[in-house]
Design an enzyme around this catalytic site. Sequence first.
Site, PDB file in Angstrom:
ATOM      1  N   MET A  30       0.850  -1.192   0.000  1.00  0.00           N
ATOM      2  CA  MET A  30       0.000   0.000   0.000  1.00  0.00           C
ATOM      3  C   MET A  30       0.888   1.245   0.000  1.00  0.00           C
ATOM      4  O   MET A  30       0.432   2.347   0.310  1.00  0.00           O
ATOM      5  CB  MET A  30      -0.948  -0.008   1.194  1.00  0.00           C
ATOM      6  N   TYR A  32       4.178   3.936   0.773  1.00  0.00           N
ATOM      7  CA  TYR A  32       4.876   4.541   1.896  1.00  0.00           C
ATOM      8  C   TYR A  32       5.921   3.542   2.404  1.00  0.00           C
ATOM      9  O   TYR A  32       5.946   3.148   3.556  1.00  0.00           O
ATOM     10  CB  TYR A  32       3.907   4.963   2.995  1.00  0.00           C
ATOM     11  N   HIS A  34       8.901   1.179   3.538  1.00  0.00           N
ATOM     12  CA  HIS A  34       9.961   1.186   4.545  1.00  0.00           C
ATOM     13  C   HIS A  34      10.815  -0.066   4.344  1.00  0.00           C
ATOM     14  O   HIS A  34      10.575  -0.848   3.400  1.00  0.00           O
ATOM     15  CB  HIS A  34       9.370   1.274   5.956  1.00  0.00           C
ATOM     16  N   HIS A  37       9.163  -3.380   3.564  1.00  0.00           N
ATOM     17  CA  HIS A  37       8.764  -3.594   2.163  1.00  0.00           C
ATOM     18  C   HIS A  37      10.006  -3.912   1.305  1.00  0.00           C
ATOM     19  O   HIS A  37       9.938  -4.763   0.417  1.00  0.00           O
ATOM     20  CB  HIS A  37       8.122  -2.330   1.589  1.00  0.00           C
ATOM     21  N   GLN A 149       5.804 -11.555   7.144  1.00  0.00           N
ATOM     22  CA  GLN A 149       5.307 -12.355   8.268  1.00  0.00           C
ATOM     23  C   GLN A 149       4.681 -11.472   9.343  1.00  0.00           C
ATOM     24  O   GLN A 149       3.940 -11.938  10.184  1.00  0.00           O
ATOM     25  CB  GLN A 149       6.480 -13.197   8.828  1.00  0.00           C
ATOM     26  N   LYS A 150       4.942 -10.154   9.275  1.00  0.00           N
ATOM     27  CA  LYS A 150       4.352  -9.266  10.287  1.00  0.00           C
ATOM     28  C   LYS A 150       2.825  -9.360  10.253  1.00  0.00           C
ATOM     29  O   LYS A 150       2.179  -9.361  11.290  1.00  0.00           O
ATOM     30  CB  LYS A 150       4.791  -7.833  10.067  1.00  0.00           C
ATOM     31  N   VAL A 177      10.829  -7.322   9.772  1.00  0.00           N
ATOM     32  CA  VAL A 177      12.002  -6.444   9.922  1.00  0.00           C
ATOM     33  C   VAL A 177      11.722  -5.516  11.099  1.00  0.00           C
ATOM     34  O   VAL A 177      10.630  -4.937  11.201  1.00  0.00           O
ATOM     35  CB  VAL A 177      12.262  -5.624   8.635  1.00  0.00           C
ATOM     36  N   SER A 187       4.057   1.048   8.332  1.00  0.00           N
ATOM     37  CA  SER A 187       3.781   2.404   7.813  1.00  0.00           C
ATOM     38  C   SER A 187       3.059   3.217   8.874  1.00  0.00           C
ATOM     39  O   SER A 187       3.126   4.449   8.874  1.00  0.00           O
ATOM     40  CB  SER A 187       2.921   2.332   6.557  1.00  0.00           C
TER      41      SER A 187
HETATM   42  O1  PAF Z   1      -0.171  -5.839   3.556  1.00  0.00           O
HETATM   43  C1  PAF Z   1      -0.577  -4.901   2.850  1.00  0.00           C
HETATM   44  O2  PAF Z   1       0.080  -3.884   2.689  1.00  0.00           O
HETATM   45  C2  PAF Z   1      -1.944  -5.024   2.187  1.00  0.00           C
HETATM   46  O3  PAF Z   1      -2.859  -5.673   3.003  1.00  0.00           O
HETATM   47  C3  PAF Z   1      -1.874  -5.685   0.794  1.00  0.00           C
HETATM   48  C4  PAF Z   1      -1.402  -7.126   0.889  1.00  0.00           C
HETATM   49  C5  PAF Z   1      -0.936  -4.905  -0.099  1.00  0.00           C
HETATM   50  C6  PAF Z   1      -3.266  -5.700   0.160  1.00  0.00           C
HETATM   51  O4  PAF Z   1      -3.755  -4.410  -0.012  1.00  0.00           O
END
Ligand code: PAF
Length: 282
Positions: A30, A32, A34, A37, A149-150, A177, A187
Site C-alpha cells: 500500500m 509509503y 519502509h 517492504h 510475516q508481520k 524487519v 507504515s
Molecule cells: O499488507 C498490505 O500492505 C496489504 O494488506 C496488501 C497485501 C498490499 C493488500 O492491499
Amino acid sequence: MQIFTNIAEIQEWCKAQKREGKTIGLVPTMGYLHQGHLALVRAARQACDIVVVSIFVNPIQFGVGEDFEDYPRDLTKDSQVLEQERADAVFAPSIKEMYPTGYNSFVEVLGEISSKLCAKSRPTHFRGVTTVVSKLFNICLPDKAFFGQKDAQQVMIIEKIVRELNFPLSIVRVPIVREEDGLALSSRNVYLDADKRKQALVLSKSLQAARELIKSGERNVDRVKALLTDTIKTSPDANIDYAEIYDAADLSELDVIKGQVLIALAVKFGTTRLIDNLLVEV
Ligand code: PAF
C-alpha cells in the site's frame, strides 16, 4: 523501471515477459515504503527475473472510521526507492481503475482462520485483502508473490486462497524487519509521537518474555498469555485489542503449547493500532 496505472497495459506487459520465459515476482504493497517492504522487494529480486511492485491503498480493506483517508502516501518517493532497488515495474492504479462503478465481485475465506485475531475488530478487512490480492494475481500473473510475516494472519489467509482457488503461483513469507530497539516496521509507526513510540516497544518485549517463558518449560497457554498481557499493561497508554496464542498452521485453539505456535498481538496506543507476532516452535 516502468510505471503503470492501467490494468490492461501492465497485464499485456506481464504476458510479454512470460512469453520470453521470464519469471515474475509480485510484491503487493500500500506504499509509503519502509525497510520491511524493501526486504520483500529484495527477496523478489533474488528469486525472480522480473520484479513488479504494486502500490495501492485499497479502500475495501479499511472499515468505517479506520485510517483510509489518513493512510500515509508518497508515490514519488516510493518510485525513487524502487528504482534504486532495481524493481522492473510499479503498478499504481486509481481506485476507479480497480473498482469501477458497479464493481461487485469479492473473494472471501470463511471459517476460523478469518474470524479471529484482526477479523474480530476489523470484520470486513480480510475480504478486502483477498479480493485485491486475487485481482493483483490475475493482473500481474506472478510466479511468486511476497508477503511479510508481520501480517501473519493475512499471509495465512492468502496462502489458503492460493491453495483452494488454485492460483498458479507460490507465496513467499519474508521475516519481520525490526528497528534496532525491536519495534516492528510499519507504515503506521509514523503516527506515533516520541512517547507512544517508546511505549510501543512493549510489543516486542512481551513477545520475547513469552518466548523465554515457553523456552523455560511453561506449556500452559493461559499462563503464557497472562505474562503477555501483564507485560503489555506496563505501558500506560497500551490498549490491548488481542494477545493470543494459536496453532501456527491454522489458528486453531490450544490449551497446551505444542508444535509451532503463533503468538499474536494487536495493541492500540492512542488511535494507532499496531500488530506484532512471533512464531515459537517447541
Ligand atoms: O499488507 C498490505 O500492505 C496489504 O494488506 C496488501 C497485501 C498490499 C493488500 O492491499
